[in-house]
Design a protein around this motif. Structure first.
Motif, PDB file in Angstrom:
ATOM      1  N   LEU A   1       0.622  -1.727   0.025  1.00 16.95           N
ATOM      2  CA  LEU A   1       0.242  -0.280  -0.473  1.00 16.95           C
ATOM      3  C   LEU A   1       0.964   1.335   0.046  1.00 16.95           C
ATOM      4  N   ARG A   2       1.384   1.084   1.021  1.00 19.66           N
ATOM      5  CA  ARG A   2       2.933   2.314   0.430  1.00 19.66           C
ATOM      6  C   ARG A   2       3.569   2.780  -0.427  1.00 19.66           C
TER       7      ARG A   2
ATOM      8  N   HIS B   1      -3.741  12.341  -4.869  1.00 20.92           N
ATOM      9  CA  HIS B   1      -3.494  13.833  -4.602  1.00 20.92           C
ATOM     10  C   HIS B   1      -3.446  13.856  -2.578  1.00 20.92           C
ATOM     11  N   PRO B   2      -2.265  14.823  -2.577  1.00 21.22           N
ATOM     12  CA  PRO B   2      -1.785  14.112  -1.570  1.00 21.22           C
ATOM     13  C   PRO B   2      -2.566  14.422  -0.024  1.00 21.22           C
ATOM     14  N   ASP B   3      -3.325  15.538  -0.277  1.00 20.56           N
ATOM     15  CA  ASP B   3      -4.902  15.474   0.524  1.00 20.56           C
ATOM     16  C   ASP B   3      -6.181  14.260   0.169  1.00 20.56           C
ATOM     17  N   GLY B   4      -5.808  13.819  -0.542  1.00 22.58           N
ATOM     18  CA  GLY B   4      -7.304  12.802  -1.540  1.00 22.58           C
ATOM     19  C   GLY B   4      -7.208  10.822  -0.072  1.00 22.58           C
ATOM     20  N   TRP B   5      -8.005  10.355  -0.707  1.00 18.62           N
ATOM     21  CA  TRP B   5      -7.731   9.064  -0.333  1.00 18.62           C
ATOM     22  C   TRP B   5      -6.694   8.173  -0.529  1.00 18.62           C
ATOM     23  N   LEU B   6      -6.100   7.270  -0.406  1.00 18.09           N
ATOM     24  CA  LEU B   6      -5.914   5.773  -0.317  1.00 18.09           C
ATOM     25  C   LEU B   6      -6.735   5.179  -1.576  1.00 18.09           C
TER      26      LEU B   6
ATOM     27  N   LYS C   1     -13.464  12.382  -1.660  1.00 20.11           N
ATOM     28  CA  LYS C   1     -14.437  11.503  -0.926  1.00 20.11           C
ATOM     29  C   LYS C   1     -13.778  10.265  -1.437  1.00 20.11           C
ATOM     30  N   PRO C   2     -14.046   9.231  -0.469  1.00 19.70           N
ATOM     31  CA  PRO C   2     -13.860   7.808  -0.373  1.00 19.70           C
ATOM     32  C   PRO C   2     -14.314   6.537  -1.593  1.00 19.70           C
TER      33      PRO C   2
END
Length: 129
Positions: A10-11, A24-29, A37-38
């Motif tokens: 995942l990393r 996106h740096p502020d987004g979800w994995l 949004k997830p």
């Protein structure tokens, strides 16, 4: 509980996604239709069903099936049911014990205390009587 191998994967997913500009740096994995949004629970259910179909599983499968399988495998591997209770976040042990009815390998592996005494050698077959 997250497997260490999965955490490494995942990393790497996150790092590569960031480099390619798709994360996106502020987004979800696992983003949904919008990066802030997830992914929706409905989409996760669809992914599980499609994976089951691709694996040739004909039974109805969803995310809860994975949770149930996880608990059953832990039980069959001898993990104490109270540990599984904590991992699943169950408030009551009774909820966790529902998984014990499907852990048939665990039930079959139980040895009677009488058999542990060794009163009847296995090579002689049944006791006289």
């Amino acid at each position: 509980m997250l497997a260490q191998d999965l955490l490494v994967l995942l990393r790497e997913w996150w790092k590569i996604g960031r480099k390619q500009g798709v994360m996106h740096p502020d987004g979800w994995l696992f983003p949904g239709q919008h990066y802030l949004k997830p992914v929706s629970t409905r989409h996760i259910h669809r992914i599980a069903a499609e994976a089951a179909h691709a694996a040739g599983i004909t039974k109805r499968v969803g995310p809860h099936t994975l949770r149930h399988s996880f608990a059953t495998h832990l039980l069959e591997d001898g993990v104490d049911v109270r540990i599984i209770q904590v991992l699943l976040g169950h408030a009551q042990l009774q909820t966790t014990t529902l998984y014990t009815r499907v852990a048939t390998r665990t039930v079959k592996a139980v040895v009677s205390p009488l058999d542990r005494l060794g009163m009847f050698p296995a090579s002689q077959g049944s006791p006289p009587g």
